[in-house]
Design an enzyme around this catalytic site. Structure first.
Site, PDB file in Angstrom:
ATOM      1  N   HIS A  83       0.863  -1.173   0.000  1.00  0.00           N
ATOM      2  CA  HIS A  83       0.000   0.000   0.000  1.00  0.00           C
ATOM      3  C   HIS A  83       0.907   1.233   0.000  1.00  0.00           C
ATOM      4  O   HIS A  83       2.009   1.211   0.527  1.00  0.00           O
ATOM      5  CB  HIS A  83      -0.870  -0.037   1.264  1.00  0.00           C
ATOM      6  N   ASP A 118       3.021  -3.955   8.090  1.00  0.00           N
ATOM      7  CA  ASP A 118       1.717  -3.319   7.886  1.00  0.00           C
ATOM      8  C   ASP A 118       0.655  -4.387   8.152  1.00  0.00           C
ATOM      9  O   ASP A 118       0.456  -5.290   7.352  1.00  0.00           O
ATOM     10  CB  ASP A 118       1.616  -2.789   6.458  1.00  0.00           C
ATOM     11  N   GLN A 144      -4.630  -5.140   7.137  1.00  0.00           N
ATOM     12  CA  GLN A 144      -5.569  -6.106   6.576  1.00  0.00           C
ATOM     13  C   GLN A 144      -5.523  -7.453   7.275  1.00  0.00           C
ATOM     14  O   GLN A 144      -6.248  -8.368   6.889  1.00  0.00           O
ATOM     15  CB  GLN A 144      -5.298  -6.283   5.074  1.00  0.00           C
ATOM     16  N   LYS A 203     -10.582  -0.103  10.069  1.00  0.00           N
ATOM     17  CA  LYS A 203     -10.678  -1.331   9.285  1.00  0.00           C
ATOM     18  C   LYS A 203     -11.056  -2.542  10.146  1.00  0.00           C
ATOM     19  O   LYS A 203     -11.257  -3.637   9.624  1.00  0.00           O
ATOM     20  CB  LYS A 203      -9.366  -1.605   8.553  1.00  0.00           C
ATOM     21  N   CYS A 216      -4.766   2.362  -3.661  1.00  0.00           N
ATOM     22  CA  CYS A 216      -3.508   2.886  -3.104  1.00  0.00           C
ATOM     23  C   CYS A 216      -2.376   1.879  -3.269  1.00  0.00           C
ATOM     24  O   CYS A 216      -1.518   1.732  -2.386  1.00  0.00           O
ATOM     25  CB  CYS A 216      -3.672   3.270  -1.635  1.00  0.00           C
TER      26      CYS A 216
END
Length: 428
Positions: A140, A217, A220, A243, A383
């Site tokens: 991302h 990251d 997700q 999220k 993104c």
């Protein structure tokens, strides 16, 4: 029930917990398949934020009055709850405004170490011309551009680990890219385009072998997988509240104790200092040294409630449910003529997310066609422009699931996508 049996989620019943889902879009039942961009919030999360604002609203770590003390307790209780959700101790969790802010915090803090701030403890983090920062081709922009900027400021070299045609990371290439000059390896746990769970343990091992810092990251993965960040071995990790059924404007940075202690400060101001003179200042230990100014107090409390909601469901049950949804969605999309799945890899772990291209129809047109049927999906490059360029397209359609996603939702998506090419007069 055996001790190994995982309870099933009743997603249809869970829909009642999410007020926004109780509406019609253009006369159609709302099928929300855009949780990868932002999740919907259960009533308990909304109520938790409202309750704080109406009964305990006050600045934290500042006042001595009753409301200030209560607000501070709730704020720190929220830290403990969210930290425990990812297997961490409270002192290892820094509040931020989101994952983008957390990743920028790390990149700019390393830049401050390079500029000589925070020495001598920060000196080992300093970058020098010729040093290397490694990312992946599937990042991302929030885990790519901060490193581009850091490389430009410090004279370091930015390298990337490519992905195979099926979207999986090329680990053979990773073993050659990560080398003696590598100082930072930053990578996504789950691609927000492909839905593939990346091999964290293997990448951490490669980074550790050369003494490189690892930055994960986890945006997700936090809403969908049972996370134990210390067990994964990463040095730092970022995730966002909105999220994972929580509110906007709050996220977190996890860091190992010695790494947080070594990182220089980034934002400075009130609430993160011990002693201040007109010429100098001394800072609090982590996590407070990274929490300058007014914090997102009501948002942290609501995020803690979102965590409790997920914990009550059971993350094993969440993962099992979304695995069922993912298999149904992938198999169905795979069978529609003219649809190309991105990252259609066999035998890999995935979350309930699928991105696809419809031959001859722009992603934005597909999105509008589905929206007219009450189906909310994400369209664009998500993104992640370099990853889309890798697959030779500028945009895709992304459907992403959550705990309230039902098989009927998936079937509505599949029925809608099946009619796209005929509607636009493309194909046979």
């Amino acid at each position: 029930m055996s001790t190994t049996e995982i309870p099933r989620l009743d997603a249809a019943s869970l829909r009642a917990d999410f007020p926004i889902l109780d509406q019609l879009i253009g006369g159609e039942r709302l099928v929300y398949l855009d949780s990868g961009a932002t999740s919907q919030k259960p009533r308990s999360v909304i109520d938790a934020e409202v309750a704080f604002l109406t009964r305990a609203n006050s600045a934290v770590h500042r006042g001595a009055h009753t409301l200030a003390a209560e607000a501070t307790d709730l704020y720190e209780d929220a830290r403990a709850t969210v930290a425990g959700f990812v297997g961490a101790a409270p002192e290892n969790l820094v509040w931020t405004s989101g994952a983008t802010a957390a990743l920028n915090l790390v990149a700019y803090s390393i830049g401050n170490a390079t500029a000589g701030r925070g020495a001598p403890a920060s000196a080992p983090l300093a970058l020098h011309p010729g040093d290397e920062i490694v990312v992946t081709e599937s990042e991302h922009h929030a885990n790519l551009i901060p490193w581009q900027e850091l490389a430009a400021r410090t004279g370091t070299v930015l390298r990337h680990i490519p992905v195979h045609d099926d979207g999986t990371l090329d680990l053979d290439a990773a073993a050659s890219v990560i080398g003696a000059r590598t100082r930072v390896v930053a990578f996504t746990h789950v691609s927000n385009v492909l839905g593939i769970v990346n091999p964290v343990v293997e990448l951490v091992a490669l980074a550790r072998a050369v003494g490189a810092l690892t930055v994960l990251d986890a945006c997700q993965s936090a809403p969908h997988l049972a996370l134990d960040l210390p067990a994964l071995g990463v040095d730092l990790a970022a995730f966002s509240g909105h999220k994972m059924l929580g509110p906007y404007g709050v996220g977190a940075l996890y860091g190992r104790t010695e790494v947080l202690e070594a990182l220089p400060t980034f934002l400075t101001g009130g609430s993160m200092v011990t002693t201040v003179t007109l010429d100098d200042a001394e800072f609090l230990p982590p996590p407070q040294k990274f929490e300058a100014g007014t914090q997102p107090v009501s948002q942290t409390i609501a995020l803690a409630e979102a965590v409790r909601y997920l914990q009550n469901l059971g993350m094993d049950a969440v993962q099992s449910h979304e695995h069922t949804i993912e298999r149904r969605m992938m198999a169905g999309l795979r069978g529609i003529p003219g649809v190309r799945l991105l990252g259609d890899a066999e035998g890999v772990s995935r979350v309930g997310l699928a991105s696809f291209d419809v031959d001859g129809v722009h992603a934005h047109d597909v999105g509008q066609f589905l929206d007219a049927r009450g189906i909310a999906v994400r369209v664009g490059h998500h993104c992640a422009k370099p990853l889309h360029a890798r697959f030779g397209i500028t945009a895709s359609v992304r459907a992403s699931a959550s705990v309230f996603t039902t098989e009927d939702d998936v079937d509505a998506l599949l029925e809608g996508v099946s009619g796209v090419r005929a509607y636009f007069g493309v194909g046979a």
